[in-house]
Design an enzyme around this catalytic site. Structure first.
Site, mmCIF file in Angstrom:
data_model
loop_
_atom_site.group_PDB
_atom_site.id
_atom_site.type_symbol
_atom_site.label_atom_id
_atom_site.label_comp_id
_atom_site.label_asym_id
_atom_site.label_seq_id
_atom_site.Cartn_x
_atom_site.Cartn_y
_atom_site.Cartn_z
ATOM 1 N N GLY A 148 -25.928 58.588 -8.986
ATOM 2 C CA GLY A 148 -26.001 58.533 -10.196
ATOM 3 C C GLY A 148 -26.792 57.493 -10.989
ATOM 4 O O GLY A 148 -26.655 56.228 -10.467
ATOM 5 N N GLN B 20 -27.359 50.776 -17.181
ATOM 6 C CA GLN B 20 -27.236 49.482 -15.557
ATOM 7 C C GLN B 20 -29.116 48.807 -15.923
ATOM 8 O O GLN B 20 -28.557 47.957 -14.613
ATOM 9 C CB GLN B 20 -26.654 50.101 -14.534
ATOM 10 C CG GLN B 20 -25.417 51.001 -14.684
ATOM 11 C CD GLN B 20 -25.120 51.629 -13.463
ATOM 12 O OE1 GLN B 20 -25.131 52.784 -13.869
ATOM 13 N NE2 GLN B 20 -25.082 51.549 -12.175
ATOM 14 N N CYS C 265 -19.955 51.019 -7.353
ATOM 15 C CA CYS C 265 -20.918 51.146 -9.053
ATOM 16 C C CYS C 265 -21.789 50.884 -8.522
ATOM 17 O O CYS C 265 -21.688 49.032 -7.402
ATOM 18 C CB CYS C 265 -20.267 50.783 -9.639
ATOM 19 S SG CYS C 265 -21.349 50.683 -11.539
ATOM 20 N N LEU C 266 -22.898 50.887 -8.983
ATOM 21 C CA LEU C 266 -24.637 49.924 -7.930
ATOM 22 C C LEU C 266 -24.192 48.465 -9.173
ATOM 23 O O LEU C 266 -25.584 47.804 -8.448
ATOM 24 C CB LEU C 266 -25.418 50.985 -8.576
ATOM 25 C CG LEU C 266 -26.253 51.918 -7.824
ATOM 26 C CD1 LEU C 266 -26.853 52.910 -8.219
ATOM 27 C CD2 LEU C 266 -25.957 51.500 -6.665
ATOM 28 N N HIS D 39 -18.051 58.938 -15.021
ATOM 29 C CA HIS D 39 -18.161 57.769 -14.267
ATOM 30 C C HIS D 39 -19.922 56.834 -14.811
ATOM 31 O O HIS D 39 -19.572 56.226 -15.571
ATOM 32 C CB HIS D 39 -18.777 57.220 -12.438
ATOM 33 C CG HIS D 39 -19.239 55.996 -12.017
ATOM 34 N ND1 HIS D 39 -17.997 55.214 -11.432
ATOM 35 C CD2 HIS D 39 -20.572 55.353 -12.608
ATOM 36 C CE1 HIS D 39 -18.889 53.803 -11.129
ATOM 37 N NE2 HIS D 39 -19.924 53.958 -11.821
ATOM 38 N N GLU D 40 -19.956 57.726 -15.100
ATOM 39 C CA GLU D 40 -22.199 57.306 -15.929
ATOM 40 C C GLU D 40 -21.447 57.634 -17.913
ATOM 41 O O GLU D 40 -21.970 56.959 -18.126
ATOM 42 C CB GLU D 40 -23.300 58.471 -15.091
ATOM 43 C CG GLU D 40 -23.525 58.444 -14.297
ATOM 44 C CD GLU D 40 -24.033 57.303 -13.761
ATOM 45 O OE1 GLU D 40 -23.103 57.478 -11.898
ATOM 46 O OE2 GLU D 40 -24.233 56.189 -13.695
ATOM 47 N N HIS E 53 -20.045 54.330 -18.036
ATOM 48 C CA HIS E 53 -20.554 53.360 -18.504
ATOM 49 C C HIS E 53 -21.465 53.442 -20.320
ATOM 50 O O HIS E 53 -21.980 52.481 -21.020
ATOM 51 C CB HIS E 53 -21.840 53.646 -17.726
ATOM 52 C CG HIS E 53 -22.523 52.671 -16.483
ATOM 53 N ND1 HIS E 53 -21.981 52.017 -15.429
ATOM 54 C CD2 HIS E 53 -21.551 53.952 -14.833
ATOM 55 C CE1 HIS E 53 -21.623 51.555 -14.643
ATOM 56 N NE2 HIS E 53 -21.933 52.824 -13.956
HETATM 57 O O1 K2U Z 1 -22.980 54.822 -11.782
HETATM 58 C C1 K2U Z 1 -23.338 53.620 -10.763
HETATM 59 O O2 K2U Z 1 -22.986 52.971 -10.021
HETATM 60 C C2 K2U Z 1 -23.821 54.655 -9.707
HETATM 61 C C3 K2U Z 1 -22.537 55.521 -8.803
HETATM 62 C C4 K2U Z 1 -21.916 56.568 -8.949
HETATM 63 C C5 K2U Z 1 -21.115 57.424 -8.197
HETATM 64 C C6 K2U Z 1 -19.813 56.492 -8.543
HETATM 65 C C7 K2U Z 1 -18.918 57.025 -7.886
HETATM 66 C C8 K2U Z 1 -18.586 58.281 -7.778
HETATM 67 C C9 K2U Z 1 -19.705 59.246 -7.904
HETATM 68 C C10 K2U Z 1 -20.427 58.357 -8.322
HETATM 69 C C11 K2U Z 1 -23.380 55.384 -7.076
HETATM 70 O O3 K2U Z 1 -23.914 56.506 -7.261
HETATM 71 S S1 K2U Z 1 -21.975 55.016 -6.288
HETATM 72 C C12 K2U Z 1 -22.976 55.016 -4.727
HETATM 73 C C13 K2U Z 1 -22.848 56.334 -3.797
HETATM 74 C C14 K2U Z 1 -23.001 57.750 -3.841
HETATM 75 C C15 K2U Z 1 -22.580 58.704 -2.623
HETATM 76 C C16 K2U Z 1 -20.960 58.680 -3.331
HETATM 77 C C17 K2U Z 1 -20.595 58.328 -4.362
HETATM 78 C C18 K2U Z 1 -21.175 56.790 -4.433
HETATM 79 ZN ZN ZN Z 2 -21.290 52.612 -11.737
#
Ligand code: K2U
Ligand code: ZN
Length: 173
Positions: free
Chosen positions: A46, A51, A95-96, A137-138, A141
């Site tokens: 996501g 971001q 979180c990225l 989560h998104e 944000h």
């Molecule tokens: O918003 C973001 O920073 C993207 C995250 C979203 C996310 C966080 C936690 C749980 C689900 C989604 C990134 O995808 S973090 C990388 C990631 C990759 C696979 C599974 C979970 C998190």
């Molecule tokens: Zn995030």
């Protein structure tokens, strides 16, 4: 198509409530395309517009995890939660914008979302599993909320200080 730099916490732009998307302009289409490319490259499942420094209410996600399954890139413009399940799910989130920090967050296990697609059509869908966690989560944000805001002050402070140090050392924006 271009990869856009991802803002790293702490950054005031990650704490702001984003403005609704007023019109689905070619720029919004380009932004969505760039966000998907940036998300896949990270890699992530996501990515929200703030971001990449755009304080507008849209995010992208693709939580298809099976290698041989076809991807399902979604673009959600002005997303809203319509309803949530009483049942909850705990997931170790990352979180990225907060690299290499993980913590358990408990959220509703299923969520019905309503949003406008790039085609201007309003859509509604129930998400479960990783899709539900990611969508919430998104959406957080877009309201200036990070997953570390669900943690205690001690742990949140530790992570914030670690990220601030990383940014000083790497000079990342
Ligand atoms: O918003 C973001 O920073 C993207 C995250 C979203 C996310 C966080 C936690 C749980 C689900 C989604 C990134 O995808 S973090 C990388 C990631 C990759 C696979 C599974 C979970 C998190
Ligand atoms: Zn995030």
């Amino acid at each position: 198509m271009s990869i856009r730099p991802i803002l790293i916490h702490p950054d005031p732009r990650l704490k702001k409530r984003c403005a609704p998307v007023e019109s689905i302009s070619p720029e919004i289409g380009q932004l969505a395309e760039d966000m998907l490319e940036t998300m896949y490259e990270a890699p992530g499942v996501g990515l929200a517009a703030p971001q990449v420094g755009v304080l507008q209410r849209l995010f992208v996600m693709d939580c298809v995890k099976e290698e041989d399954a076809s991807p399902r890139p979604l673009v959600l413009i002005n997303p809203e939660i319509v309803s949530t399940s009483d049942e909850v799910n705990t997931y170790e989130e990352g979180c990225l914008s907060i690299p290499e920090q993980y913590a358990e967050v408990t959220r509703p296990a299923r969520v019905v979302m309503r949003w406008t697609g790039l085609d201007g059509k309003v859509q509604e869908e129930e998400f479960d599993g990783l899709w539900a966690t990611c969508a919430q989560h998104e959406l957080d944000h877009l309201n200036g909320k990070l997953f570390i805001d669900y943690l205690g002050a001690l742990k949140r402070g530790m992570i914030t200080r670690k990220m601030a140090k990383l940014k000083r050392e790497q000079g990342r924006g």
